[in-house]
Every structure is written in structure tokens, then in C-alpha cells.
Write an enzyme that holds these catalytic residues in place. Structure first.
Site, mmCIF file in Angstrom:
data_model
loop_
_atom_site.group_PDB
_atom_site.id
_atom_site.type_symbol
_atom_site.label_atom_id
_atom_site.label_comp_id
_atom_site.label_asym_id
_atom_site.label_seq_id
_atom_site.Cartn_x
_atom_site.Cartn_y
_atom_site.Cartn_z
ATOM 1 C CG ASP A 13 -1.651 1.237 1.506
ATOM 2 O OD1 ASP A 13 -1.795 2.045 0.566
ATOM 3 O OD2 ASP A 13 -2.096 1.428 2.659
ATOM 4 C CB SER B 145 2.982 9.978 4.709
ATOM 5 O OG SER B 145 2.256 11.159 4.555
ATOM 6 C CG ASP C 4 -5.641 5.278 -1.085
ATOM 7 O OD1 ASP C 4 -6.289 5.670 -2.084
ATOM 8 O OD2 ASP C 4 -5.136 6.079 -0.267
HETATM 9 N N1 LIG Z 1 2.316 0.433 12.561
HETATM 10 C C1 LIG Z 1 2.542 1.720 12.879
HETATM 11 N N2 LIG Z 1 3.616 2.053 13.568
HETATM 12 C C2 LIG Z 1 3.834 3.336 13.890
HETATM 13 N N3 LIG Z 1 3.056 4.354 13.560
HETATM 14 C C3 LIG Z 1 1.994 4.075 12.869
HETATM 15 C C4 LIG Z 1 1.664 2.747 12.478
HETATM 16 N N4 LIG Z 1 0.544 2.787 11.776
HETATM 17 C C5 LIG Z 1 0.210 4.060 11.733
HETATM 18 N N5 LIG Z 1 1.059 4.855 12.395
HETATM 19 C C6 LIG Z 1 0.943 6.308 12.589
HETATM 20 O O1 LIG Z 1 -0.243 6.718 12.021
HETATM 21 C C7 LIG Z 1 -0.001 7.646 10.973
HETATM 22 C C8 LIG Z 1 -1.014 7.375 9.886
HETATM 23 O O2 LIG Z 1 -0.721 6.149 9.251
HETATM 24 P P1 LIG Z 1 -1.411 5.693 7.929
HETATM 25 O O3 LIG Z 1 -0.664 4.546 7.395
HETATM 26 O O4 LIG Z 1 -2.846 5.541 8.155
HETATM 27 O O5 LIG Z 1 -1.293 6.909 7.013
HETATM 28 P P2 LIG Z 1 0.014 7.646 6.514
HETATM 29 O O6 LIG Z 1 1.067 6.649 6.285
HETATM 30 O O7 LIG Z 1 0.321 8.792 7.425
HETATM 31 O O8 LIG Z 1 -0.577 8.260 5.214
HETATM 32 P P3 LIG Z 1 -0.588 7.656 3.739
HETATM 33 O O9 LIG Z 1 -1.226 6.308 3.815
HETATM 34 O O10 LIG Z 1 -1.402 8.675 3.061
HETATM 35 O O11 LIG Z 1 0.833 7.597 3.344
HETATM 36 C C9 LIG Z 1 1.436 7.460 10.584
HETATM 37 O O12 LIG Z 1 2.031 8.609 10.063
HETATM 38 C C10 LIG Z 1 2.052 7.065 11.911
HETATM 39 O O13 LIG Z 1 2.303 8.243 12.660
HETATM 40 C C1 LIG Z 2 -7.084 10.944 -1.400
HETATM 41 C C2 LIG Z 2 -5.793 10.138 -1.344
HETATM 42 C C3 LIG Z 2 -4.602 11.074 -1.286
HETATM 43 C C4 LIG Z 2 -5.834 9.311 -0.046
HETATM 44 O O1 LIG Z 2 -4.700 8.525 0.079
HETATM 45 C C5 LIG Z 2 -5.677 9.167 -2.557
HETATM 46 O O2 LIG Z 2 -6.721 8.255 -2.539
HETATM 47 C C6 LIG Z 2 -5.670 9.911 -3.870
HETATM 48 O O3 LIG Z 2 -4.676 10.438 -4.276
HETATM 49 N N1 LIG Z 2 -6.851 9.945 -4.549
HETATM 50 C C7 LIG Z 2 -7.074 10.595 -5.786
HETATM 51 C C8 LIG Z 2 -8.321 11.434 -5.775
HETATM 52 C C9 LIG Z 2 -9.593 10.717 -5.380
HETATM 53 O O4 LIG Z 2 -9.541 9.689 -4.725
HETATM 54 O O5 LIG Z 2 -10.698 11.186 -5.735
HETATM 55 K K LIG Z 3 -3.133 4.658 4.244
#
Ligand SMILES: Nc1ncnc2c1ncn2[C@@H]1O[C@H](COP(=O)(O)OP(=O)(O)OP(=O)(O)O)[C@@H](O)[C@H]1O
Ligand SMILES: CC(C)(CO)[C@@H](O)C(=O)NCCC(=O)O
Ligand SMILES: [K+]
Length: 261
Positions: free
Chosen positions: A6, A10, A111
């Protein structure tokens, strides 16, 4: 083992699912970088697998969701070479139980498609998925499995970073729930603003969605920060941190099966 990858804006999560134990036994989290060097990725994966006694040959198939386009192609190429197993990239035309009923179905994040597939298959019936990632998203699914639409808001960390970046005096604060809503110093003011404010935002968004579509929605929260807003416990029927990994797996497996037949 099944490997779900996934790639978010970030972080990228590599989830290893063991069918015998019926669970995600290992999850490797790496920062997402647009300028990712494949040797760096390979080094990290090799090291993680070595430390956890995982062998590439144990992985039988791979599913990928990537919402960062520059990463998609190099990642697929790497995964194909490294595991030498079938790889499915989730896209809007992947076979699934979800039908995207929006103006431009191709623009939807994969996602969110994965979340929708897992929520609809696992929890069944109409649902609203609240995903706390870089963006905070709400996805609305009706009882027929139609994804009716999405809301996108800056995520909690994104909002905190944005305040820090766009002001001279505001510090970057930790995401911690203060004991009161009225801030008594700058750090407290930001923490209260973000944590109490986002709790209100989530409640408000859920109520606006229900006002437009009066269905008996199950509300499923996911994303690492889904548990931090403890005030929202009553709003969520389920907190499922593995929703996206599960959805990627469900979609990939459906597509492998149907392509063989
Ligand atoms: N297994 C984990 N260990 C440590 N921190 C976690 C864990 N899962 C989530 N987090 C915390 O939660 C936040 C959100 O995680 P999530 O994976 O939902 O989204 P993200 O990685 O920030 O965003 P994206 O999926 O958009 O990259 C992370 O930035 C981290 O601070
Ligand atoms: C909204 C995010 C950033 C969430 O991760 C991602 O699903 C994305 O880039 N989506 C594109 C726009 C949309 O989902 O309508
Ligand atoms: K996510």
C-alpha cells in the site's frame, strides 16, 4: 504468503499475510519518496525479511495499490524481479464487487477502492469508510456496493505540518489529546484545535452524509490515526487498521482467479 503493498503519500506498507494463521503476520512501513532509489528499497526489504525469517519464495502473489504515480512503474518492476510471482496492480478496472458511481471513476485513489472492497466484503451493507492518512477521507458505499462518492480533507499530521510551515511562530506539535478544549499555551492551543476540531469535523461530515443519504451506514475507521481521536469511539462501528491491505488482497486474488479461468 500474500504480499499487499500500500503506497500512500507519506508511507508505504508491505503487509505479509499468512493464510495458515489467517492474519497479517508482518508489516514493514517505509517512508514514501518520489525520488526513491530502488537499491534503497531492496536493501530495506532484504534486511526486514532476513530479520523476520521471511523468504522471498514464501510469497506466492503480490497486490499493489499506489497513489503516487512516479513510484508505480519502478515498484512493479522491482517486485516482479525480486519475488518472481504474479503481481496485480489495483486500478479502477480491476474486477471487484465495488462499482464506482462518480463523475470520473478513473481519478479515484486505488487505496480508496481497496478500502471499499474490504469494507463491503467483510462488514457488508452500506458503509462509510473514514481513512486517517495524509488525507482524511470519507468514502460512501450503498447496499449494492456502489461507491457513491468521497470527501477529502487534510489529515491531522498534514494540518499540523501546514500550520508549522505557513506561520512564523507556531511550532510543530505532537498529536496528543489535551485534557481540555481551551488551549492554555501555544502547544496546547494547536493540539486542542486539531484533536477537538477534527473530532467535530468527523461528526459533522458523517451527519452531512447521512442527511443526504439516509441509510443505516456502518462506519468503519482505518489508518494509523483512527484510534487517536478517542472521543469518536461511539461514531465508529469498527476500527480496522488492516482494511487497505485486506482490500488489495481481495481485489488481487479475484483478478488472479478470473484471469486463469
Ligand atoms: N504500525 C505503525 N507504527 C507506527 N506508527 C503508525 C503505524 N501505523 C500508523 N502509524 C501512525 O499513524 C499515521 C497514519 O498512518 P497511515 O498509514 O494511516 O497513514 P500515513 O502513512 O500517514 O498516510 P498515507 O497512507 O497517506 O501515506 C502514521 O504517520 C504514523 O504516525
Ligand atoms: C485521497 C488520497 C490522497 C488518499 O490517500 C488518494 O486516494 C488519492 O490520491 N486519490 C485521488 C483522488 C480521489 O480519490 O478522488
Ligand atoms: K493509508
Amino acid at each position: 504468503m500474500f504480499l499487499s503493498i500500500d503506497v500512500g503519500n507519506s508511507n508505504m506498507v508491505f503487509g505479509f499475510y499468512d493464510p495458515e494463521q489467517d492474519r497479517w503476520t508482518h508489516q514493514l512501513r517505509l517512508p514514501t519518496r518520489g525520488d526513491m532509489v530502488l537499491t534503497w528499497l531492496e536493501k530495506n526489504i532484504r534486511l526486514y525479511m532476513l530479520e523476520n525469517d521471511l523468504k522471498a519464495s514464501q510469497v506466492k502473489a503480490v497486490g499493489i495499490s499506489c497513489v503516487v504515480p512516479v513510484i508505480t512503474k519502478p515498484l512493479i518492476k522491482f517486485v516482479e524481479a525480486f519475488f518472481d510471482k504474479p503481481v496485480h496492480l489495483v486500478h479502477v478496472k480491476s474486477q471487484s464487487q465495488i462499482r464506482v458511481n462518480t463523475k470520473n471513476p478513473t481519478e479515484i485513489g486505488t487505496d480508496l477502492l481497496a478500502n471499499a472492497e474490504a469494507a463491503f466484503q467483510i462488514y457488508q451493507g452500506p458503509c462509510i469508510i473514514v481513512d486517517f492518512g495524509t488525507a482524511l477521507t470519507f468514502s460512501v458505499i450503498n447496499k449494492k456496493g456502489e461507491l457513491l462518492g468521497v470527501n477529502i480533507v487534510p489529515g491531522l499530521e498534514t494540518a499540523i505540518k501546514s500550520l508549522f510551515m505557513h506561520t512564523a511562530k507556531l511550532p510543530e506539535v505532537k498529536l496528543e489529546l489535551p485534557s481540555s478544549a481551551i488551549g492554555k499555551d501555544t502547544v496546547h492551543a494547536i493540539q486542542a484545535g486539531i484533536l477537538y476540531g477534527f473530532a467535530g469535523l468527523v461528526r459533522g461530515m458523517l451527519s452531512s452524509i447521512r442527511a443526504e443519504i439516509p441509510l443505516e451506514f456502518k462506519v468503519i475507521a482505518t489508518g494509523g490515526l483512527s484510534a487517536i481521536l478517542t472521543q469518536l469511539k461511539e461514531e465508529f462501528d469498527v476500527i480496522d487498521k488492516e482494511l487497505t491491505l485486506n482490500g488489495i488482497k481481495l481485489i488481487a486474488e479475484k483478478n488472479f482467479k478470473n484471469n486463469k479461468a
